[in-house]
Design an enzyme around this catalytic site. Sequence first.
Site, PDB file in Angstrom:
ATOM      1  N   ASN A  65     -13.488 -51.976  28.722  1.00 53.23           N
ATOM      2  CA  ASN A  65     -14.425 -53.075  28.929  1.00 53.23           C
ATOM      3  C   ASN A  65     -15.552 -52.861  27.930  1.00 53.23           C
ATOM      4  O   ASN A  65     -16.400 -51.999  28.130  1.00 53.23           O
ATOM      5  CB  ASN A  65     -14.951 -53.054  30.372  1.00 53.23           C
ATOM      6  N   HIS A 107     -17.174 -57.820  37.956  1.00 54.97           N
ATOM      7  CA  HIS A 107     -17.811 -56.566  37.531  1.00 54.97           C
ATOM      8  C   HIS A 107     -19.187 -56.463  38.194  1.00 54.97           C
ATOM      9  O   HIS A 107     -19.888 -57.460  38.357  1.00 54.97           O
ATOM     10  CB  HIS A 107     -17.944 -56.523  36.009  1.00 54.97           C
ATOM     11  N   GLU A 115     -21.945 -55.565  37.090  1.00 56.01           N
ATOM     12  CA  GLU A 115     -23.045 -56.106  36.283  1.00 56.01           C
ATOM     13  C   GLU A 115     -23.140 -57.614  36.449  1.00 56.01           C
ATOM     14  O   GLU A 115     -24.230 -58.192  36.459  1.00 56.01           O
ATOM     15  CB  GLU A 115     -22.838 -55.706  34.808  1.00 56.01           C
ATOM     16  N   GLU A 161     -15.088 -49.325  40.994  1.00 53.70           N
ATOM     17  CA  GLU A 161     -16.138 -48.793  40.119  1.00 53.70           C
ATOM     18  C   GLU A 161     -17.412 -48.565  40.938  1.00 53.70           C
ATOM     19  O   GLU A 161     -18.163 -49.514  41.194  1.00 53.70           O
ATOM     20  CB  GLU A 161     -16.445 -49.791  38.994  1.00 53.70           C
ATOM     21  N   GLY A 207     -21.956 -45.914  33.516  1.00 53.33           N
ATOM     22  CA  GLY A 207     -22.881 -45.692  32.417  1.00 53.33           C
ATOM     23  C   GLY A 207     -23.902 -44.601  32.691  1.00 53.33           C
ATOM     24  O   GLY A 207     -24.874 -44.452  31.943  1.00 53.33           O
ATOM     25  N   SER A 219     -18.022 -43.810  34.091  1.00 46.66           N
ATOM     26  CA  SER A 219     -18.154 -42.577  33.303  1.00 46.66           C
ATOM     27  C   SER A 219     -16.840 -41.813  33.176  1.00 46.66           C
ATOM     28  O   SER A 219     -16.819 -40.585  33.165  1.00 46.66           O
ATOM     29  CB  SER A 219     -19.254 -41.674  33.886  1.00 46.66           C
TER      30      SER A 219
HETATM   31  P1  13P Z   1     -18.744 -46.605  31.760  1.00 46.74           P
HETATM   32  O1  13P Z   1     -17.352 -46.088  31.469  1.00 46.74           O
HETATM   33  O2  13P Z   1     -19.579 -46.793  30.543  1.00 46.74           O
HETATM   34  O3  13P Z   1     -19.412 -45.821  32.852  1.00 46.74           O
HETATM   35  O4  13P Z   1     -18.540 -48.097  32.350  1.00 46.74           O
HETATM   36  C1  13P Z   1     -17.615 -48.313  33.339  1.00 46.74           C
HETATM   37  C2  13P Z   1     -17.458 -49.774  33.517  1.00 46.74           C
HETATM   38  O5  13P Z   1     -18.365 -50.444  33.976  1.00 46.74           O
HETATM   39  C3  13P Z   1     -16.192 -50.398  33.119  1.00 46.74           C
HETATM   40  O6  13P Z   1     -16.099 -51.701  33.577  1.00 46.74           O
END
Ligand code: 13P
Length: 251
Positions: A9, A96, A98, A168, A174, A214
Amino acid sequence: MRKKIVAGNWKMNKNLQEGLELAKNLDAVLANEKVNCDVIIGTPFIHLASVCAAVDTQRLGVAAENCADHASGAYTGEVSAEMVKSTGANYVILGHSERRAYYGETPEMLKTKVELALANGLTPIFCIGEVLEERKAGEHFNVVKAQIEGSLFSLSAEDFGKIILAYEPVWAIGTGETATPEQAEEIHAYIRGVLAEKYGQEVADNCSILYGGSCKPSNAKELFANPNVDGGLIGGASLKVEDFMGIVRAW
Ligand code: 13P
């Protein structure tokens, strides 16, 4: 049996030229290497058509990171599931954290997006996961169950069979802090149980449940070693060929 999958992603990273180069380089590596999982990249909308034209989408699947909750019409700035499909992309990341947190996506909107994606022949990669306070309060099981029920459980068993799930935990995205393999297995097994209760064991057993948060080359192997972890949804580490391939090779 269910598929093993490593999906990237890219989020809002890479301009068109940079993204195209990354996709082409990844595709070139995959052309010369036998890998043991499906590999997918999720790119910004504007990259999709160019990336799909430049790679073998059978070898390297391509996903949008979102689609509209309407089929077409006066929704300035939105991109429909049909438009995504017309680029050659075969997947769409939906729900997601976010998008839920920053763009107000609700279970009801996501239900509509999932339906539109499926109606247009796209495979949804549907994201679920709790925030830190919810985990601390021991609410994470209820949270993911409600997210699944609210957006997916009106689907027929046949349509549900087309969904890829991605667990997730928001506190791991992140942050560099990964769920432990035990934490991932515990909740993935729980999720599969929720699916089995609704759709039966066979549908549950066939659903790929990816872990995201992560995930990197150094921890992918121990995460993927769990029986209910079927791969990863990768943010930061999907932006470099070597990092991403390091995770692909964990299978
Ligand atoms: P990271 O791998 O940067 O933690 O992000 C995970 C993510 O949100 C994938 O959709």
